[in-house]
Each structure stands twice: as C-alpha cells, then as structure tokens.
Design an enzyme around this catalytic site. Structure first.
Site, PDB file in Angstrom:
ATOM      1  N   ASN A  28      -3.282   0.208  -1.625  1.00  0.00           N
ATOM      2  CA  ASN A  28      -2.883  -0.765  -2.675  1.00  0.00           C
ATOM      3  C   ASN A  28      -3.282  -2.077  -2.600  1.00  0.00           C
ATOM      4  OD1 ASN A  28      -0.871  -1.948  -0.540  1.00  0.00           O
ATOM      5  ND2 ASN A  28      -0.163   0.191  -0.739  1.00  0.00           N
ATOM      6  N   GLY A  45       2.844   5.267  -5.666  1.00  0.00           N
ATOM      7  CA  GLY A  45       2.541   6.809  -5.966  1.00  0.00           C
ATOM      8  C   GLY A  45       1.748   6.961  -7.008  1.00  0.00           C
ATOM      9  N   SER A  73       4.978  -0.606  -4.398  1.00  0.00           N
ATOM     10  CA  SER A  73       4.359   0.033  -3.319  1.00  0.00           C
ATOM     11  C   SER A  73       5.250   0.142  -2.186  1.00  0.00           C
ATOM     12  CB  SER A  73       3.182  -0.754  -2.827  1.00  0.00           C
ATOM     13  OG  SER A  73       2.789  -0.064  -1.600  1.00  0.00           O
ATOM     14  N   SER A  74       5.432   1.034  -1.283  1.00  0.00           N
ATOM     15  CA  SER A  74       6.229   1.206  -0.287  1.00  0.00           C
ATOM     16  C   SER A  74       5.828   0.374   0.895  1.00  0.00           C
ATOM     17  CB  SER A  74       6.095   2.605   0.441  1.00  0.00           C
ATOM     18  OG  SER A  74       4.767   2.861   0.827  1.00  0.00           O
ATOM     19  N   ASP A  75       4.678  -0.460   0.655  1.00  0.00           N
ATOM     20  CA  ASP A  75       4.108  -1.410   1.573  1.00  0.00           C
ATOM     21  C   ASP A  75       4.504  -3.024   1.187  1.00  0.00           C
ATOM     22  OD1 ASP A  75       2.639   0.277   3.661  1.00  0.00           O
ATOM     23  OD2 ASP A  75       1.252   0.815   2.033  1.00  0.00           O
ATOM     24  N   ASP A 119     -21.897 -11.375  10.154  1.00  0.00           N
ATOM     25  CA  ASP A 119     -22.024 -12.124   8.847  1.00  0.00           C
ATOM     26  C   ASP A 119     -20.549 -12.241   8.423  1.00  0.00           C
ATOM     27  OD1 ASP A 119     -24.349 -12.415   8.626  1.00  0.00           O
ATOM     28  OD2 ASP A 119     -24.862 -10.720   7.424  1.00  0.00           O
ATOM     29  N   HIS A 170      -2.205   4.039  11.870  1.00  0.00           N
ATOM     30  CA  HIS A 170      -1.879   3.846  10.594  1.00  0.00           C
ATOM     31  C   HIS A 170      -3.192   3.622   9.859  1.00  0.00           C
ATOM     32  CE1 HIS A 170       0.913   1.587   7.530  1.00  0.00           C
ATOM     33  NE2 HIS A 170       0.182   2.463   6.995  1.00  0.00           N
TER      34      HIS A 170
END
Length: 232
Positions: A28, A45, A73-75, A119, A170
C-alpha cells in the site's frame, strides 16, 4: 474536496505492480495533505487491477476514516503514527517485495557494500527487531510504528537521511517528501537488497564500502555542495 489527494495516492499505488514490488494485494501507498491534516491510503485487500481513484480512503492522523466507502489498509494505523510524529514526510509505502522481505525475515540490516546504496543513504539499512508478544497482541499496527521509532532512536538515525526500514519477520516501509518519492525509495530498497544478497553469494567475506567513497557518493547527491543532476 479530496480528489487531488486521491488521484496522487492512486497513481503512486499503481506504480507498485508496474515496478514489480507487489504480488496480488501485498502492499500500500499513502499520501498526506498537511493543510487538511488527512492522508489518503489504499483500501484493504483491493486488487490493483480493480482499484479506482474514488476507492482511495481518506483518514485523519488518528487513523479514523474521514471519507470513503471501503475499509482502509490494515496498515493504516502505522501510516497515521508516522505522519503524526514525522511532520515533514509526505508519503509512505509498504510492500512485501522479495529481497527486502528476505533480509527482514533473516532479521539483518542490509550492509552498505557499494555506491548504489551510498547514493541514497550512507548507512546500513536498519532492520527493527520483532515486536514483543504484548505489542503483537495489543494494538499491533500502532505498535509497528513504535517499532520503527525504536530502531531509529537506538541507532541514532535520522528519518530524513534514512528513508527506509525493515521490520523483522515482516517487510519494508519507506517514506519521502511525496508519495511518489516513497515509491521510488521502495524500489531503491528492493534493488539494494537484491544487490547485497548477490554480493554475499559471490563473496561472503565482502567488506563494506570504504568510508571516503561512501561519503563521496552520498554527499555529491545530498550534501550542502551537491552537484549531481541539473539543480534548480
């Protein structure tokens, strides 16, 4: 009133499959509007091929939905906490890209071996340790944000110089001045992770890049006397 923000977020999200950074719905991007104190984020989802700009959800810094018909989003709580704490970032990207996740699953920082890495940042890319059981069983996504802050404090890192992190077991989060820049950083992180992995396959004893070359490459792009590119 949020159409421009939704469009920005949508376009950034659509870069993830184009860049090979996501499979199915694995990831996401969010984009923030500091004047309105809200951010736009991909709905949970929803396949990228089905995503529309009007599907993008608008939330406040406490992760509450301001407008949108879909679940964000679940986040979302992780994004919200990062925006609330680091008030100079404009976009956040989370993916499960293969090589970055491999380093995260191994629980290892990505060592700085060469100038491609230098960089973009002059330090190893940190991997935050796995959350405690209490954090996982509590407000997990909120604590994921605290997990990021914790490793930056522990290692004395600046989120302005290090715009990427791995979370053990994760995956990666990246950020930048815009949503587009956060996606760019996600692509850079994946490529640097791949290069580091291949380097260690060829020579497991490869040393890190020498300090003078490391700082030369970083400062010519980011230092006060930077001369890379065409300037303003």
């Amino acid at each position: 009133m949020y159409k421009t923000l939704q469009d920005e977020c949508y376009e950034a999200n659509m870069q993830l499959p184009k860049l090979g950074l996501v499979l199915f719905t694995f990831g996401n991007v969010s984009a923030v509007d500091r004047d309105r104190a809200v951010f736009a984020i991909k709905p949970s989802g929803v396949p990228y091929e089905a995503l529309r700009p009007e599907d993008i959800v608008i939330c406040d810094y406490d992760a509450r939905v301001v407008t949108g018909t879909m679940r964000p989003s679940s986040d979302t709580k992780t994004h919200a906490l990062l925006y609330k704490t680091w008030d100079d970032i404009g976009g956040i990207t989370h993916t499960h890209s293969t090589y970055a996740v491999a380093w995260a699953q191994a629980g290892l920082d990505i060592p700085i071996f060469g100038t491609t890495h230098a960089d973009h940042t002059h330090q190893d890319i940190p991997c935050a340790p796995v959350l405690t059981d209490e954090m996982i069983q509590g407000d997990y996504e909120y604590e994921t944000g605290n997990q990021i802050f914790g490793i930056f404090e522990q290692k004395g890192l600046s989120h302005q110089e290090m715009e990427m992190v791995l979370l053990q077991n994760h995956g990666p989060f990246t950020w930048g001045k815009t949503a587009e820049k956060s996606v760019y950083n996600a692509a850079v992180l994946e490529e640097v992770a791949r290069m580091a992995y291949l380097t260690l396959q060829i020579n497991p004893e490869t040393p890190r890049i020498k300090d003078t070359l490391r700082m030369k490459h970083y400062e010519r792009k980011h230092g006060k006397n930077a001369y890379y590119g065409q300037g303003c």
